[in-house]
Write a protein that holds these residues in place. Sequence first.
Motif, mmCIF file in Angstrom:
data_model
loop_
_atom_site.group_PDB
_atom_site.id
_atom_site.type_symbol
_atom_site.label_atom_id
_atom_site.label_comp_id
_atom_site.label_asym_id
_atom_site.label_seq_id
_atom_site.Cartn_x
_atom_site.Cartn_y
_atom_site.Cartn_z
ATOM 1 N N GLY A 37 -12.641 -0.514 -4.716
ATOM 2 C CA GLY A 37 -13.063 -1.313 -6.019
ATOM 3 C C GLY A 37 -12.565 -1.151 -7.186
ATOM 4 O O GLY A 37 -13.654 -1.759 -8.415
ATOM 5 N N ARG A 38 -11.651 -0.527 -7.792
ATOM 6 C CA ARG A 38 -10.781 -0.124 -9.189
ATOM 7 C C ARG A 38 -10.118 -1.020 -9.266
ATOM 8 O O ARG A 38 -9.335 -1.650 -10.867
ATOM 9 C CB ARG A 38 -10.766 1.160 -9.031
ATOM 10 N N ILE A 39 -9.564 -1.500 -8.332
ATOM 11 C CA ILE A 39 -8.292 -2.271 -8.691
ATOM 12 C C ILE A 39 -8.469 -3.746 -7.255
ATOM 13 O O ILE A 39 -8.485 -3.235 -6.230
ATOM 14 C CB ILE A 39 -7.493 -1.911 -7.981
ATOM 15 N N GLN A 40 -7.904 -4.452 -7.344
ATOM 16 C CA GLN A 40 -8.141 -5.812 -6.772
ATOM 17 C C GLN A 40 -6.931 -6.118 -6.013
ATOM 18 O O GLN A 40 -5.695 -6.562 -6.320
ATOM 19 C CB GLN A 40 -9.144 -7.403 -6.627
ATOM 20 N N VAL A 41 -6.658 -5.908 -4.907
ATOM 21 C CA VAL A 41 -5.293 -5.837 -4.447
ATOM 22 C C VAL A 41 -5.392 -6.375 -2.468
ATOM 23 O O VAL A 41 -6.153 -6.264 -1.902
ATOM 24 C CB VAL A 41 -4.489 -4.718 -3.581
ATOM 25 N N GLU A 42 -4.628 -7.361 -2.009
ATOM 26 C CA GLU A 42 -4.753 -7.301 -0.069
ATOM 27 C C GLU A 42 -4.253 -6.833 0.648
ATOM 28 O O GLU A 42 -5.042 -6.345 1.521
ATOM 29 C CB GLU A 42 -4.185 -8.686 -0.260
ATOM 30 N N ASP A 43 -3.671 -5.928 -0.179
ATOM 31 C CA ASP A 43 -3.124 -5.315 1.114
ATOM 32 C C ASP A 43 -2.490 -3.966 0.263
ATOM 33 O O ASP A 43 -1.469 -4.033 -0.607
ATOM 34 C CB ASP A 43 -1.764 -5.103 1.803
ATOM 35 N N ALA A 44 -1.949 -2.819 0.889
ATOM 36 C CA ALA A 44 -1.698 -1.231 -0.445
ATOM 37 C C ALA A 44 -0.361 -1.169 0.921
ATOM 38 O O ALA A 44 -1.547 -0.162 1.723
ATOM 39 C CB ALA A 44 -2.330 -1.090 -0.870
ATOM 40 N N ASP A 45 0.270 0.102 1.011
ATOM 41 C CA ASP A 45 1.142 0.395 1.792
ATOM 42 C C ASP A 45 1.854 2.039 0.589
ATOM 43 O O ASP A 45 2.256 1.770 -0.324
ATOM 44 C CB ASP A 45 1.910 0.106 2.371
ATOM 45 N N PHE A 46 1.110 3.116 1.254
ATOM 46 C CA PHE A 46 1.605 4.635 -0.034
ATOM 47 C C PHE A 46 2.149 5.360 1.014
ATOM 48 O O PHE A 46 2.162 5.800 2.769
ATOM 49 C CB PHE A 46 0.637 5.266 -0.196
ATOM 50 N N ALA A 47 3.663 5.489 1.285
ATOM 51 C CA ALA A 47 4.164 6.722 1.942
ATOM 52 C C ALA A 47 4.885 7.325 0.641
ATOM 53 O O ALA A 47 5.658 7.891 0.078
ATOM 54 C CB ALA A 47 5.697 5.721 2.615
ATOM 55 N N ILE A 48 5.014 8.633 1.828
ATOM 56 C CA ILE A 48 4.918 10.171 1.061
ATOM 57 C C ILE A 48 6.251 9.998 1.707
ATOM 58 O O ILE A 48 7.245 10.711 3.095
ATOM 59 C CB ILE A 48 4.026 11.669 0.819
#
Length: 213
Positions: A37-48
């Motif tokens: 709820g802090r930012i409106q996005v359709e999709d997110a991908d985080f990779a280390i």
Amino acid sequence: MVIVGLLLVLLLVLVVLDVVAKGFVEARVEDEFRNGGRIQVEDADFAIDSFPFVARMAAFGEVSATLHLEGIQERGVTVDAFDLEVDGLVFDRVSAFNGDVQVTDLDQATTTVTLSEGTIGDAVGIPVDVAADGTVTAGEVTVTPAMEGGELVLTGEGVGRTAVPFPIARFLPCDPEVAVWPGQDEVTLTCVTEQLPPVVNRVLGEAGARLRG
């Protein structure tokens, strides 16, 4: 042979634990972007990208990572994609393993914003087209996308200077370079910075901006 076998089993267990821990942190960050709820996005991908993850976190709390966001809604403007590649990303180690991922520092980040021809056209109120040869037109007039005075503008003979209403500083806290990608119908803005862009601060923390002033 028994000792070798035990060492191999121990190594396998450590690798599995490392993969699980890395996956936990990655999933936690992605969930915060998608559903926090802090930012409106359709999709997110985080990779280390660092391995071994647990050992690096335990010793230094520092890794390399990439973040990809799609369909960002920011202050009435749609951004097709946002990419962040970070070296020397430092997490608060205790918080990270407790599920509250907060970045406290970083060495360097490359940030890229992707805007489609449709997005730019909607923003300026006239049809924009990126041809296969890289020519950009606005209202059938050839224009050049460029940065001027901190704004993305379209300039061309007969249309003058048209600013694209886009909150650049929130995504790119540095002086970006503009590139046109023929065949992809896109314009990208890219720059290198030593702080996290404000648009992700709400999720990851104000690393760089807070520590470096």
